[in-house]
Structures are given as C-alpha cells and as structure tokens.
Design a protein around this motif. Structure first.
Motif, short mmCIF file in Angstrom:
data_model
loop_
_atom_site.label_atom_id
_atom_site.label_comp_id
_atom_site.label_asym_id
_atom_site.label_seq_id
_atom_site.Cartn_x
_atom_site.Cartn_y
_atom_site.Cartn_z
N ILE A 145 -70.43 -29.57 -119.84
CA ILE A 145 -70.13 -29.49 -121.27
C ILE A 145 -68.71 -29.94 -121.56
N HIS A 146 -67.79 -29.55 -120.70
CA HIS A 146 -66.38 -29.92 -120.88
C HIS A 146 -66.20 -31.44 -120.84
N ALA A 147 -66.98 -32.12 -119.98
CA ALA A 147 -66.85 -33.57 -119.85
C ALA A 147 -67.62 -34.34 -120.91
N LEU A 148 -68.52 -33.68 -121.62
CA LEU A 148 -69.43 -34.39 -122.51
C LEU A 148 -68.74 -35.20 -123.61
N PRO A 149 -67.74 -34.68 -124.31
CA PRO A 149 -67.10 -35.51 -125.35
C PRO A 149 -66.54 -36.82 -124.81
N ARG A 150 -65.94 -36.79 -123.63
CA ARG A 150 -65.42 -38.02 -123.04
C ARG A 150 -66.56 -38.96 -122.65
N ASN A 151 -67.63 -38.39 -122.15
CA ASN A 151 -68.77 -39.22 -121.75
C ASN A 151 -69.42 -39.89 -122.95
N ILE A 152 -69.51 -39.15 -124.05
CA ILE A 152 -70.04 -39.75 -125.28
C ILE A 152 -69.14 -40.89 -125.74
N GLU A 153 -67.85 -40.68 -125.71
CA GLU A 153 -66.90 -41.73 -126.10
C GLU A 153 -67.05 -42.96 -125.20
N THR A 154 -67.26 -42.73 -123.91
CA THR A 154 -67.45 -43.83 -122.97
C THR A 154 -68.67 -44.66 -123.34
N VAL A 155 -69.77 -44.01 -123.71
CA VAL A 155 -70.99 -44.73 -124.06
C VAL A 155 -70.82 -45.48 -125.37
N TYR A 156 -70.09 -44.90 -126.33
CA TYR A 156 -69.81 -45.63 -127.57
C TYR A 156 -68.97 -46.89 -127.27
N THR A 157 -68.01 -46.77 -126.38
CA THR A 157 -67.20 -47.93 -125.99
C THR A 157 -68.08 -49.02 -125.39
N TRP A 158 -68.98 -48.61 -124.49
CA TRP A 158 -69.92 -49.57 -123.90
C TRP A 158 -70.79 -50.22 -124.97
N TYR A 159 -71.32 -49.43 -125.88
CA TYR A 159 -72.21 -49.95 -126.92
C TYR A 159 -71.52 -51.02 -127.77
#
Length: 359
Positions: free
Chosen positions: A183-197
């Motif tokens: 859960i703690h890592a999730l916001p960064r992971n979401i941001e990473t996927v938006y960057t990829w998209y």
C-alpha cells in the motif's frame, strides 16, 4: 462533482489503507460464520469485476484457511457434495441480478455477503454482511472496488485463520507487513504507470485489440485487465494464463494486437519464457509490453517495472495498474468517453443486468 476513473485509481492507496486498518471489524461476520459452520468447502461467488476479484483471492484464502476454496460465477453454481459449505456472495453494487438469483438458489446454505454499500438488495437477503471500506464508484467500470475486494477477502481469511488456529501470529504479522509495504508503494507505482502511458498512448490507440498474459494468480489479473478495456475502449481484449496462451491464441499475433506480459519472479523459469514470447510478439509486428516488479520503478515504451516484492498473492495490486490507467484515459483519445456506459444502460434496460435498473 463528476468523478472519473482516474479519481478512483488515485484513491486506491487510501481505500486500501482504511481496509487494512479496519481488518478486525471487517472480519467479524465472516469469522462468526466460520466458527458456526466449520466449513469443509468455501465458495466465492461473483460476476464481472467481482468475479475476477474472487478468482484472484481464492488461492490465498485456501492457503491460509486450509479449506478448499472455489471461485464460481453465479451462473455456474456447483452441485453440493460436501456437508458443510459456506458461500461468500460478492457484488460491489449489491444489485447484480444473477448474484441475487444465485443467493436464492443457495438459500439453504450459510452465507456471507461482501458489497460496496450497506443498503442494497444483496444485503437484504443475508444477515451476515461485510461492507467494503471504499466509496461508491460513480465512473462505472470498477478500479478501486477491485483491489479493495481482493484485499478485504484476504483479510477476512487472515482474521478467521488467526482466530481459529490455522495461522500463527508471526505468519499473520508477516502477511500484514507485506500488505502495508504494498500500500505504501502504490501511489508511486500508479505514477510510474501514468508516466509509461503518456509515452505510448498513440501506439495503444493504433492497436485494434489487446491481450494480457499472466502466470499463477496473474492469469486472473489478466482477465480483469481485459475486462477494463472491453468496458471502456470497446475493442476486443482478452486475458490468458500463459501456458494456455501458447496452445493456439498466439496465432493472434498475425493481427498485431497490443500484448501485456506479466512477468513472475526472476527465479521462476517461466520468466525467461514470457520474455522470449514478448520478443517474438514484437518481432511479428505487434506492440508488446512486459511488466514486473523490483526494488525501484523504471519505464520504457516496452517495459514497466514497479516497486513491490514478487509474491504471487500480491500480483493483483500491481499488475492491474496498466489496464486501469488505459481504461481511464484511452477512451478520450479515441473519442469514446461515455460510450461504454451508454451501451451498458441500453442493454440493462432491455435485459435487466441490475436489480431495479440500479447501476
């Protein structure tokens, strides 16, 4: 306020943290039923996103509870051969007509419901209920509800297993710690996927169909990823278990689909095999993307790495992110915003997908 899918994708970490902190309360009704029934088989019943969530959660629940756990759709209810079954009926909206029909069919057996709203038709039919710790999703296609459903089912199992002796306190604590890190890592992971998209939107828009391929629990995440695109992009999308994908469906490379390959851990022999298949996919002319986890995030057009550990039971919380982000944003690029909901409403009015027409 008009809240779209992006809003709910961004709310996932908060909702999951609230769920984790509420685990004892969330588990009470399930635990009491578990103690009363002492089930010899657990059935998880759901459709659509709820169906994909119960399929993803079933292996973990079976492991920690030590009881055979089956995920089934409401239209494929089993013949009961065991003496002490327990049913969990899952419907985020609480008005799915086929789930309500399944509850009626299985009314002689003990059950628990899991819904997104306390006041709904599903809960009117069952005394023992669990309510998700997330707000109702107005956007239509479920994102936050998927991950919250999987986590809630996990926690229901953990609480019952700890309380009734099939799980040690130290093992319970290790699961909770892993979930907290995720859960703690999730916001960064979401941001990473938006960057990829942002870097591949045009390539995704040019694809006419999409495939998702996973191993173990990842096969069920692949199904939910495909469903998100079916609901939003309105183009053919399919999810596959890796070995089954090799037996025929790879022929679809010839129509150049966009392909997503969820990679297992580096120690898993299937990792190199999936990477080889993704390479062939690209060489044949399609657009392939691998997704994996590690200690640090990284993206390129054809690879996404998010921060997480590689336990299979955690796959639903990071592998689902590309499907969510594409479903939330590609329709606008294709000028399809709202088209999927319009179509669903027309079908619902004609055939009654939701009880009372409530979506």
């Amino acid at each position: 306020m008009n809240r779209d899918m992006n809003y709910y994708i961004g709310r996932q970490a908060v909702a999951l943290e609230n769920t984790l902190q509420s685990r004892k309360t969330l588990g009470e009704n399930f635990c009491s039923q578990w103690k009363a029934v002492c089930p010899d088989r657990l059935y998880l019943v759901g459709s659509g996103t709820s169906g994909n969530a119960v399929r993803a959660a079933a292996p973990f629940m079976q492991e920690v509870l030590g009881v055979e756990t089956m995920a089934v759709s409401p239209t494929s209810l089993p013949r009961i051969f065991t003496q002490k079954p327990l049913f969990v009926f899952v419907s985020q909206g609480g008005y799915s007509t086929n789930t309500l029909h399944a509850m009626e069919m299985m009314r002689q057996w003990p059950a628990v419901t899991l819904t997104g709203d306390e006041k709904c038709r599903v809960n009117e039919m069952c005394d023992k209920k669990v309510v998700l710790c997330c707000e109702h999703e107005e956007a239509g296609p479920k994102t936050m509800g998927y991950t919250c459903t999987v986590l809630t089912l996990y926690l229901m199992a953990l609480e019952a297993a700890r309380e009734y002796g099939t799980l040690t306190q130290s093992k319970y604590d290790s699961y909770i710690e892993a979930l907290s890190r995720m859960i703690h890592a999730l916001p960064r992971n979401i941001e990473t996927v938006y960057t990829w998209y942002a870097g591949v939107e045009d390539r995704l828009a040019n694809a006419q169909n999409y495939i998702f391929v996973g191993t173990a629990v990842g096969q069920y995440v692949a199904d939910e990823s495909a469903l998100k695109l079916q609901e939003t992009v309105l183009r053919p999308s399919m999810g596959f278990e890796y070995e089954e994908f090799l037996h025929g469906p790879t022929s679809m490379f010839d129509v150049r689909p966009a392909g997503f390959y969820f990679l297992p851990s580096k120690s898993n022999p299937d990792r190199a095999r999936l990477e080889a298949l993704a390479k062939i996919h690209s060489e044949w002319g399609g657009f392939s993307i691998t997704m994996s986890c590690g200690s640090k995030e990284a993206v390129s057009e054809e690879a996404i790495v998010v921060e997480n550990t590689d336990e299979e039971w955690l796959y639903p919380f990071w592998q689902i992110l590309p499907g969510q982000v594409i479903g939330a944003n590609l329709p606008e690029k294709l000028r399809l915003s709202g088209r999927g909901r319009e179509l669903f409403s027309k079908i619902d009015n004609a055939v009654g997908v939701k009880y009372g027409g409530i979506v």
